[in-house]
Design an enzyme around this catalytic site. Structure first.
Site, PDB file in Angstrom:
ATOM      1  N   ASP A 217       0.821  -1.191   0.000  1.00 39.85           N
ATOM      2  CA  ASP A 217       0.000   0.000   0.000  1.00 39.85           C
ATOM      3  C   ASP A 217       0.870   1.262   0.000  1.00 39.85           C
ATOM      4  OD1 ASP A 217      -2.751   1.049   0.443  1.00 39.85           O
ATOM      5  OD2 ASP A 217      -1.840   1.863   2.259  1.00 39.85           O
ATOM      6  N   GLU A 273      14.213 -14.477   0.970  1.00 38.25           N
ATOM      7  CA  GLU A 273      14.587 -15.498   1.976  1.00 38.25           C
ATOM      8  C   GLU A 273      13.638 -16.686   1.871  1.00 38.25           C
ATOM      9  OE1 GLU A 273      14.168 -13.524   5.772  1.00 38.25           O
ATOM     10  OE2 GLU A 273      15.566 -11.954   5.185  1.00 38.25           O
TER      11      GLU A 273
HETATM   12  C1  BGC Z   1      -5.301   2.400  -0.578  1.00 37.82           C
HETATM   13  C2  BGC Z   1      -6.460   3.140   0.006  1.00 37.82           C
HETATM   14  C3  BGC Z   1      -6.084   3.542   1.424  1.00 37.82           C
HETATM   15  C4  BGC Z   1      -4.775   4.342   1.428  1.00 37.82           C
HETATM   16  C5  BGC Z   1      -4.221   4.528   2.793  1.00 37.82           C
HETATM   17  C6  BGC Z   1      -4.278   3.526  -0.651  1.00 37.82           C
HETATM   18  O1  BGC Z   1      -3.535   3.671  -1.632  1.00 37.82           O
HETATM   19  O2  BGC Z   1      -5.560   1.848  -1.835  1.00 37.82           O
HETATM   20  O3  BGC Z   1      -7.633   2.405  -0.013  1.00 37.82           O
HETATM   21  O4  BGC Z   1      -7.107   4.334   1.932  1.00 37.82           O
HETATM   22  O5  BGC Z   1      -3.798   3.726   0.659  1.00 37.82           O
HETATM   23  O6  BGC Z   1      -3.744   3.341   3.310  1.00 37.82           O
END
Ligand code: BGC
Length: 559
Positions: A217, A273
């Site tokens: 993310d 790993e």
């Molecule tokens: C995710 C979102 C999230 C954000 C914060 C993003 O890029 O796809 O859904 O709200 O990151 O974690």
């Protein structure tokens, strides 16, 4: 051209030993909205287990699930308060372990969202860090003194990706805290080696449980400029594939730092790993492809296996634009790197809505997505054409909607892009029973179910030979069965491409295939002779003419 020779050493597309993740197909499950098995109106892990055969039958190999560990759920799991235990609304560890086992027993793979960049402000680490300037976790997050006479002016002008100011004042420390997203999601400080090691151990914890990798993310935000240089102004409101911009600011100094690419190579050594089988890292980053390809390979080292490319999501449905996009992808992600083919996710509008409700266009787009060189991603429900469900900003449960509830509703209604992400997260439509079969009759789904679920649902489309769902199934199976389509090289047939037509070859050893898409509403000549038609979006078409919005996959003689 930025890719030096020989990243991902020794693997070429002509090697039948190509790694699994380069050939795979990904289905994204927004867990909360997929299938509820305990009648609380919220999807759960057991729900995924019960629907695995549906996904296997469609031909998908890899499942990507949204976050499921402990969280106050202010950003529905992207705000984590404990990385090692499962949020009870989704299940428990035993059920998760069963999911891993069930996925693997079907020869499928499981990846999930690893949120490394930030935690929830309710995580015990943050509470400790915020409590004083001299506790053991004082330096785990990004704290800076304010400016001005009484230190109440933020350290600089940085905005966060969600549009808000990047700095929040904490009186306990008399300091500002930094976030790249929403104020309740404070960024971890990766300049602190203890933080880095702790988070690498989080990754190891889940890899030891057998997960096949992670979607990382907002990895573009992992480092910021330590000098805190001001961000320049920009003419744009929203991010594009050219620059990372939000509300007229170019996020140049708090996103996409050179150190982030180095971090990707370090993280790669962590997953390396784990060898049997190999694991995968797919990073989420906006930005220019040339720059973000460095996440995959930089300073002579392999980094992330792939990067989630946003270009296709807002690409106008035009042959010339798609051709340019393919050229960009091939230029910056040549073999042995690989682009990703992404048209939607849990933050952006639904595909069918973007395409004006046209099933013909949706089939053509699927044909493109599963026959190009790249890793195709399907966002749950797009295979049946779930539309954007209009939910006024003021009723939004999504934190972005809550933050923007002052925006006049007519502005969002007239925009293809959504500001209330609830609109693309409504429940899966399984059948025509109450709540579209997502949850029981007596339960209240956490978001409203699309009103037209009696016309659009899995059960109905399964029974219709020419449904969107059955088209997805056909094209995915064709891709899986045809080496050229899942591991061949791609050549754009420039001489056949026009304003309306996009044509490309896929080649593997002696096999050659042509994919031709008529992306216009008029008929077009199909100049290909002596070919074997393998799949068309219009099964009743004419041999030498393509129907409006028809796409074909054809097998040619020996290459
Ligand atoms: C995710 C979102 C999230 C954000 C914060 C993003 O890029 O796809 O859904 O709200 O990151 O974690």
């Amino acid at each position: 051209m930025v890719i030096p020779a020989n990243p991902e050493k020794s693997v070429s597309s002509h090697d039948s030993g190509m790694e699994w993740w380069k050939k795979t197909t990904v289905y994204q499950i927004y867990l909360r909205s997929f299938f509820d098995t305990n009648a609380d109106g919220i999807g759960d892990i057991q729900g995924i287990i019960e629907k695995l055969d549906y996904l296997k039958d469609l031909g998908y190999e890899t499942l990507w699930i949204s976050p499921f560990t402990q969280s106050p759920q202010r950003d529905f799991g992207y705000d984590i308060s404990d990385y090692h235990s499962i949020s009870p609304q989704y299940g428990d560890m035993e059920t998760f372990e069963k999911l891993v086992q069930e996925v693997h027993s079907r020869n499928m793979k499981l990846v999930f969202d690893l949120v490394l960049n930030h935690t929830s402000n309710e995580h015990s680490w943050f509470k400790e860090s915020a409590s004083s300037r001299n506790n053991p976790k004082a330096d785990w997050y990004i704290w800076k003194d304010g400016k001005g006479r009484n230190g109440m002016t933020p350290p600089n002008n940085w905005r966060a990706m969600a549009g808000n100011r990047a700095w929040t004042y904490y009186p306990e420390r008399r300091q500002f805290n930094y976030t790249a997203f929403l104020p309740f999601q404070p960024d971890l400080n990766y300049h602190n080696p203890e933080v880095k090691q702790t988070m690498f151990d989080v990754a190891r914890f889940w890899l030891n449980k057998g997960v096949d990798g992670f979607r990382l993310d907002i990895i573009s935000a992992i480092y910021e400029d330590p000098e805190l240089c001001r961000n320049p102004a920009s003419f744009r409101i929203t991010p594009s594939d050219k620059s990372l911009t939000i509300f007229f600011q170019n996020l140049k100094n708090n996103f996409l730092q050179a150190k982030s690419f180095e971090f990707a190579t370090e993280l790669r050594s962590v997953i390396d790993e784990f060898d049997h089988p190999k694991r995968v890292l797919i990073g989420e980053s906006h930005g220019n492809e040339e720059l973000i390809s460095q996440f995959c390979y930089s300073n002579g080292k392999n980094g992330l296996n792939a990067i989630f490319l946003f270009k296709a999501i807002s690409m106008p449905f035009k042959a010339e634009k798609y051709r340019e996009m393919l050229m960009t992808f091939e230029k910056h992600f040549p073999e042995p790197l690989i682009p990703t083919l992404v048209f939607a996710n849990h933050d952006r509008t639904r595909i069918i809505t973007r395409l004006g409700g046209s099933i013909e266009k949706a089939k053509l787009l699927a044909l493109f997505q599963f026959t190009c060189r790249g890793i195709p991603f399907t966002y749950f429900g797009d295979e049946i054409g779930i539309p954007r469900v209009r939910i006024p900003l003021r009723q939004g449960k999504d934190a972005i909607a809550i933050q923007h509830k002052w925006v006049p509703q007519f502005l969002v209604d007239n925009s293809v892009e959504i500001l209330n992400r609830d609109e693309c997260r409504t429940p899966m439509l399984w059948n025509e029973k109450a709540n579209a079969g997502f949850c029981t009759d007596s339960a209240e789904p956490w978001l409203p179910v699309a009103k037209n679920f009696k016309e659009i649902n899995v059960e109905k489309q399964r029974g219709e030979p020419h449904s969107l769902l059955n088209f997805y199934k056909k094209v995915i199976h064709l891709r899986n069965e045809t080496p050229a389509l899942h591991q061949g090289s791609l050549e754009i047939a420039h001489d056949l491409c026009t304003k309306r037509i996009l044509a490309y070859y896929r080649v593997y050893q002696a096999e050659k295939y042509m994919v031709m898409l008529n992306m216009s509403n008029s008929r077009a000549i199909n100049p290909m002779k002596d070919v074997e038609l393998l799949l068309s979006t219009h099964p009743q078409g004419e041999a030498h003419r393509l129907q409006p919005f028809e796409g074909r996959v054809m097998k040619l003689g020996s290459a």
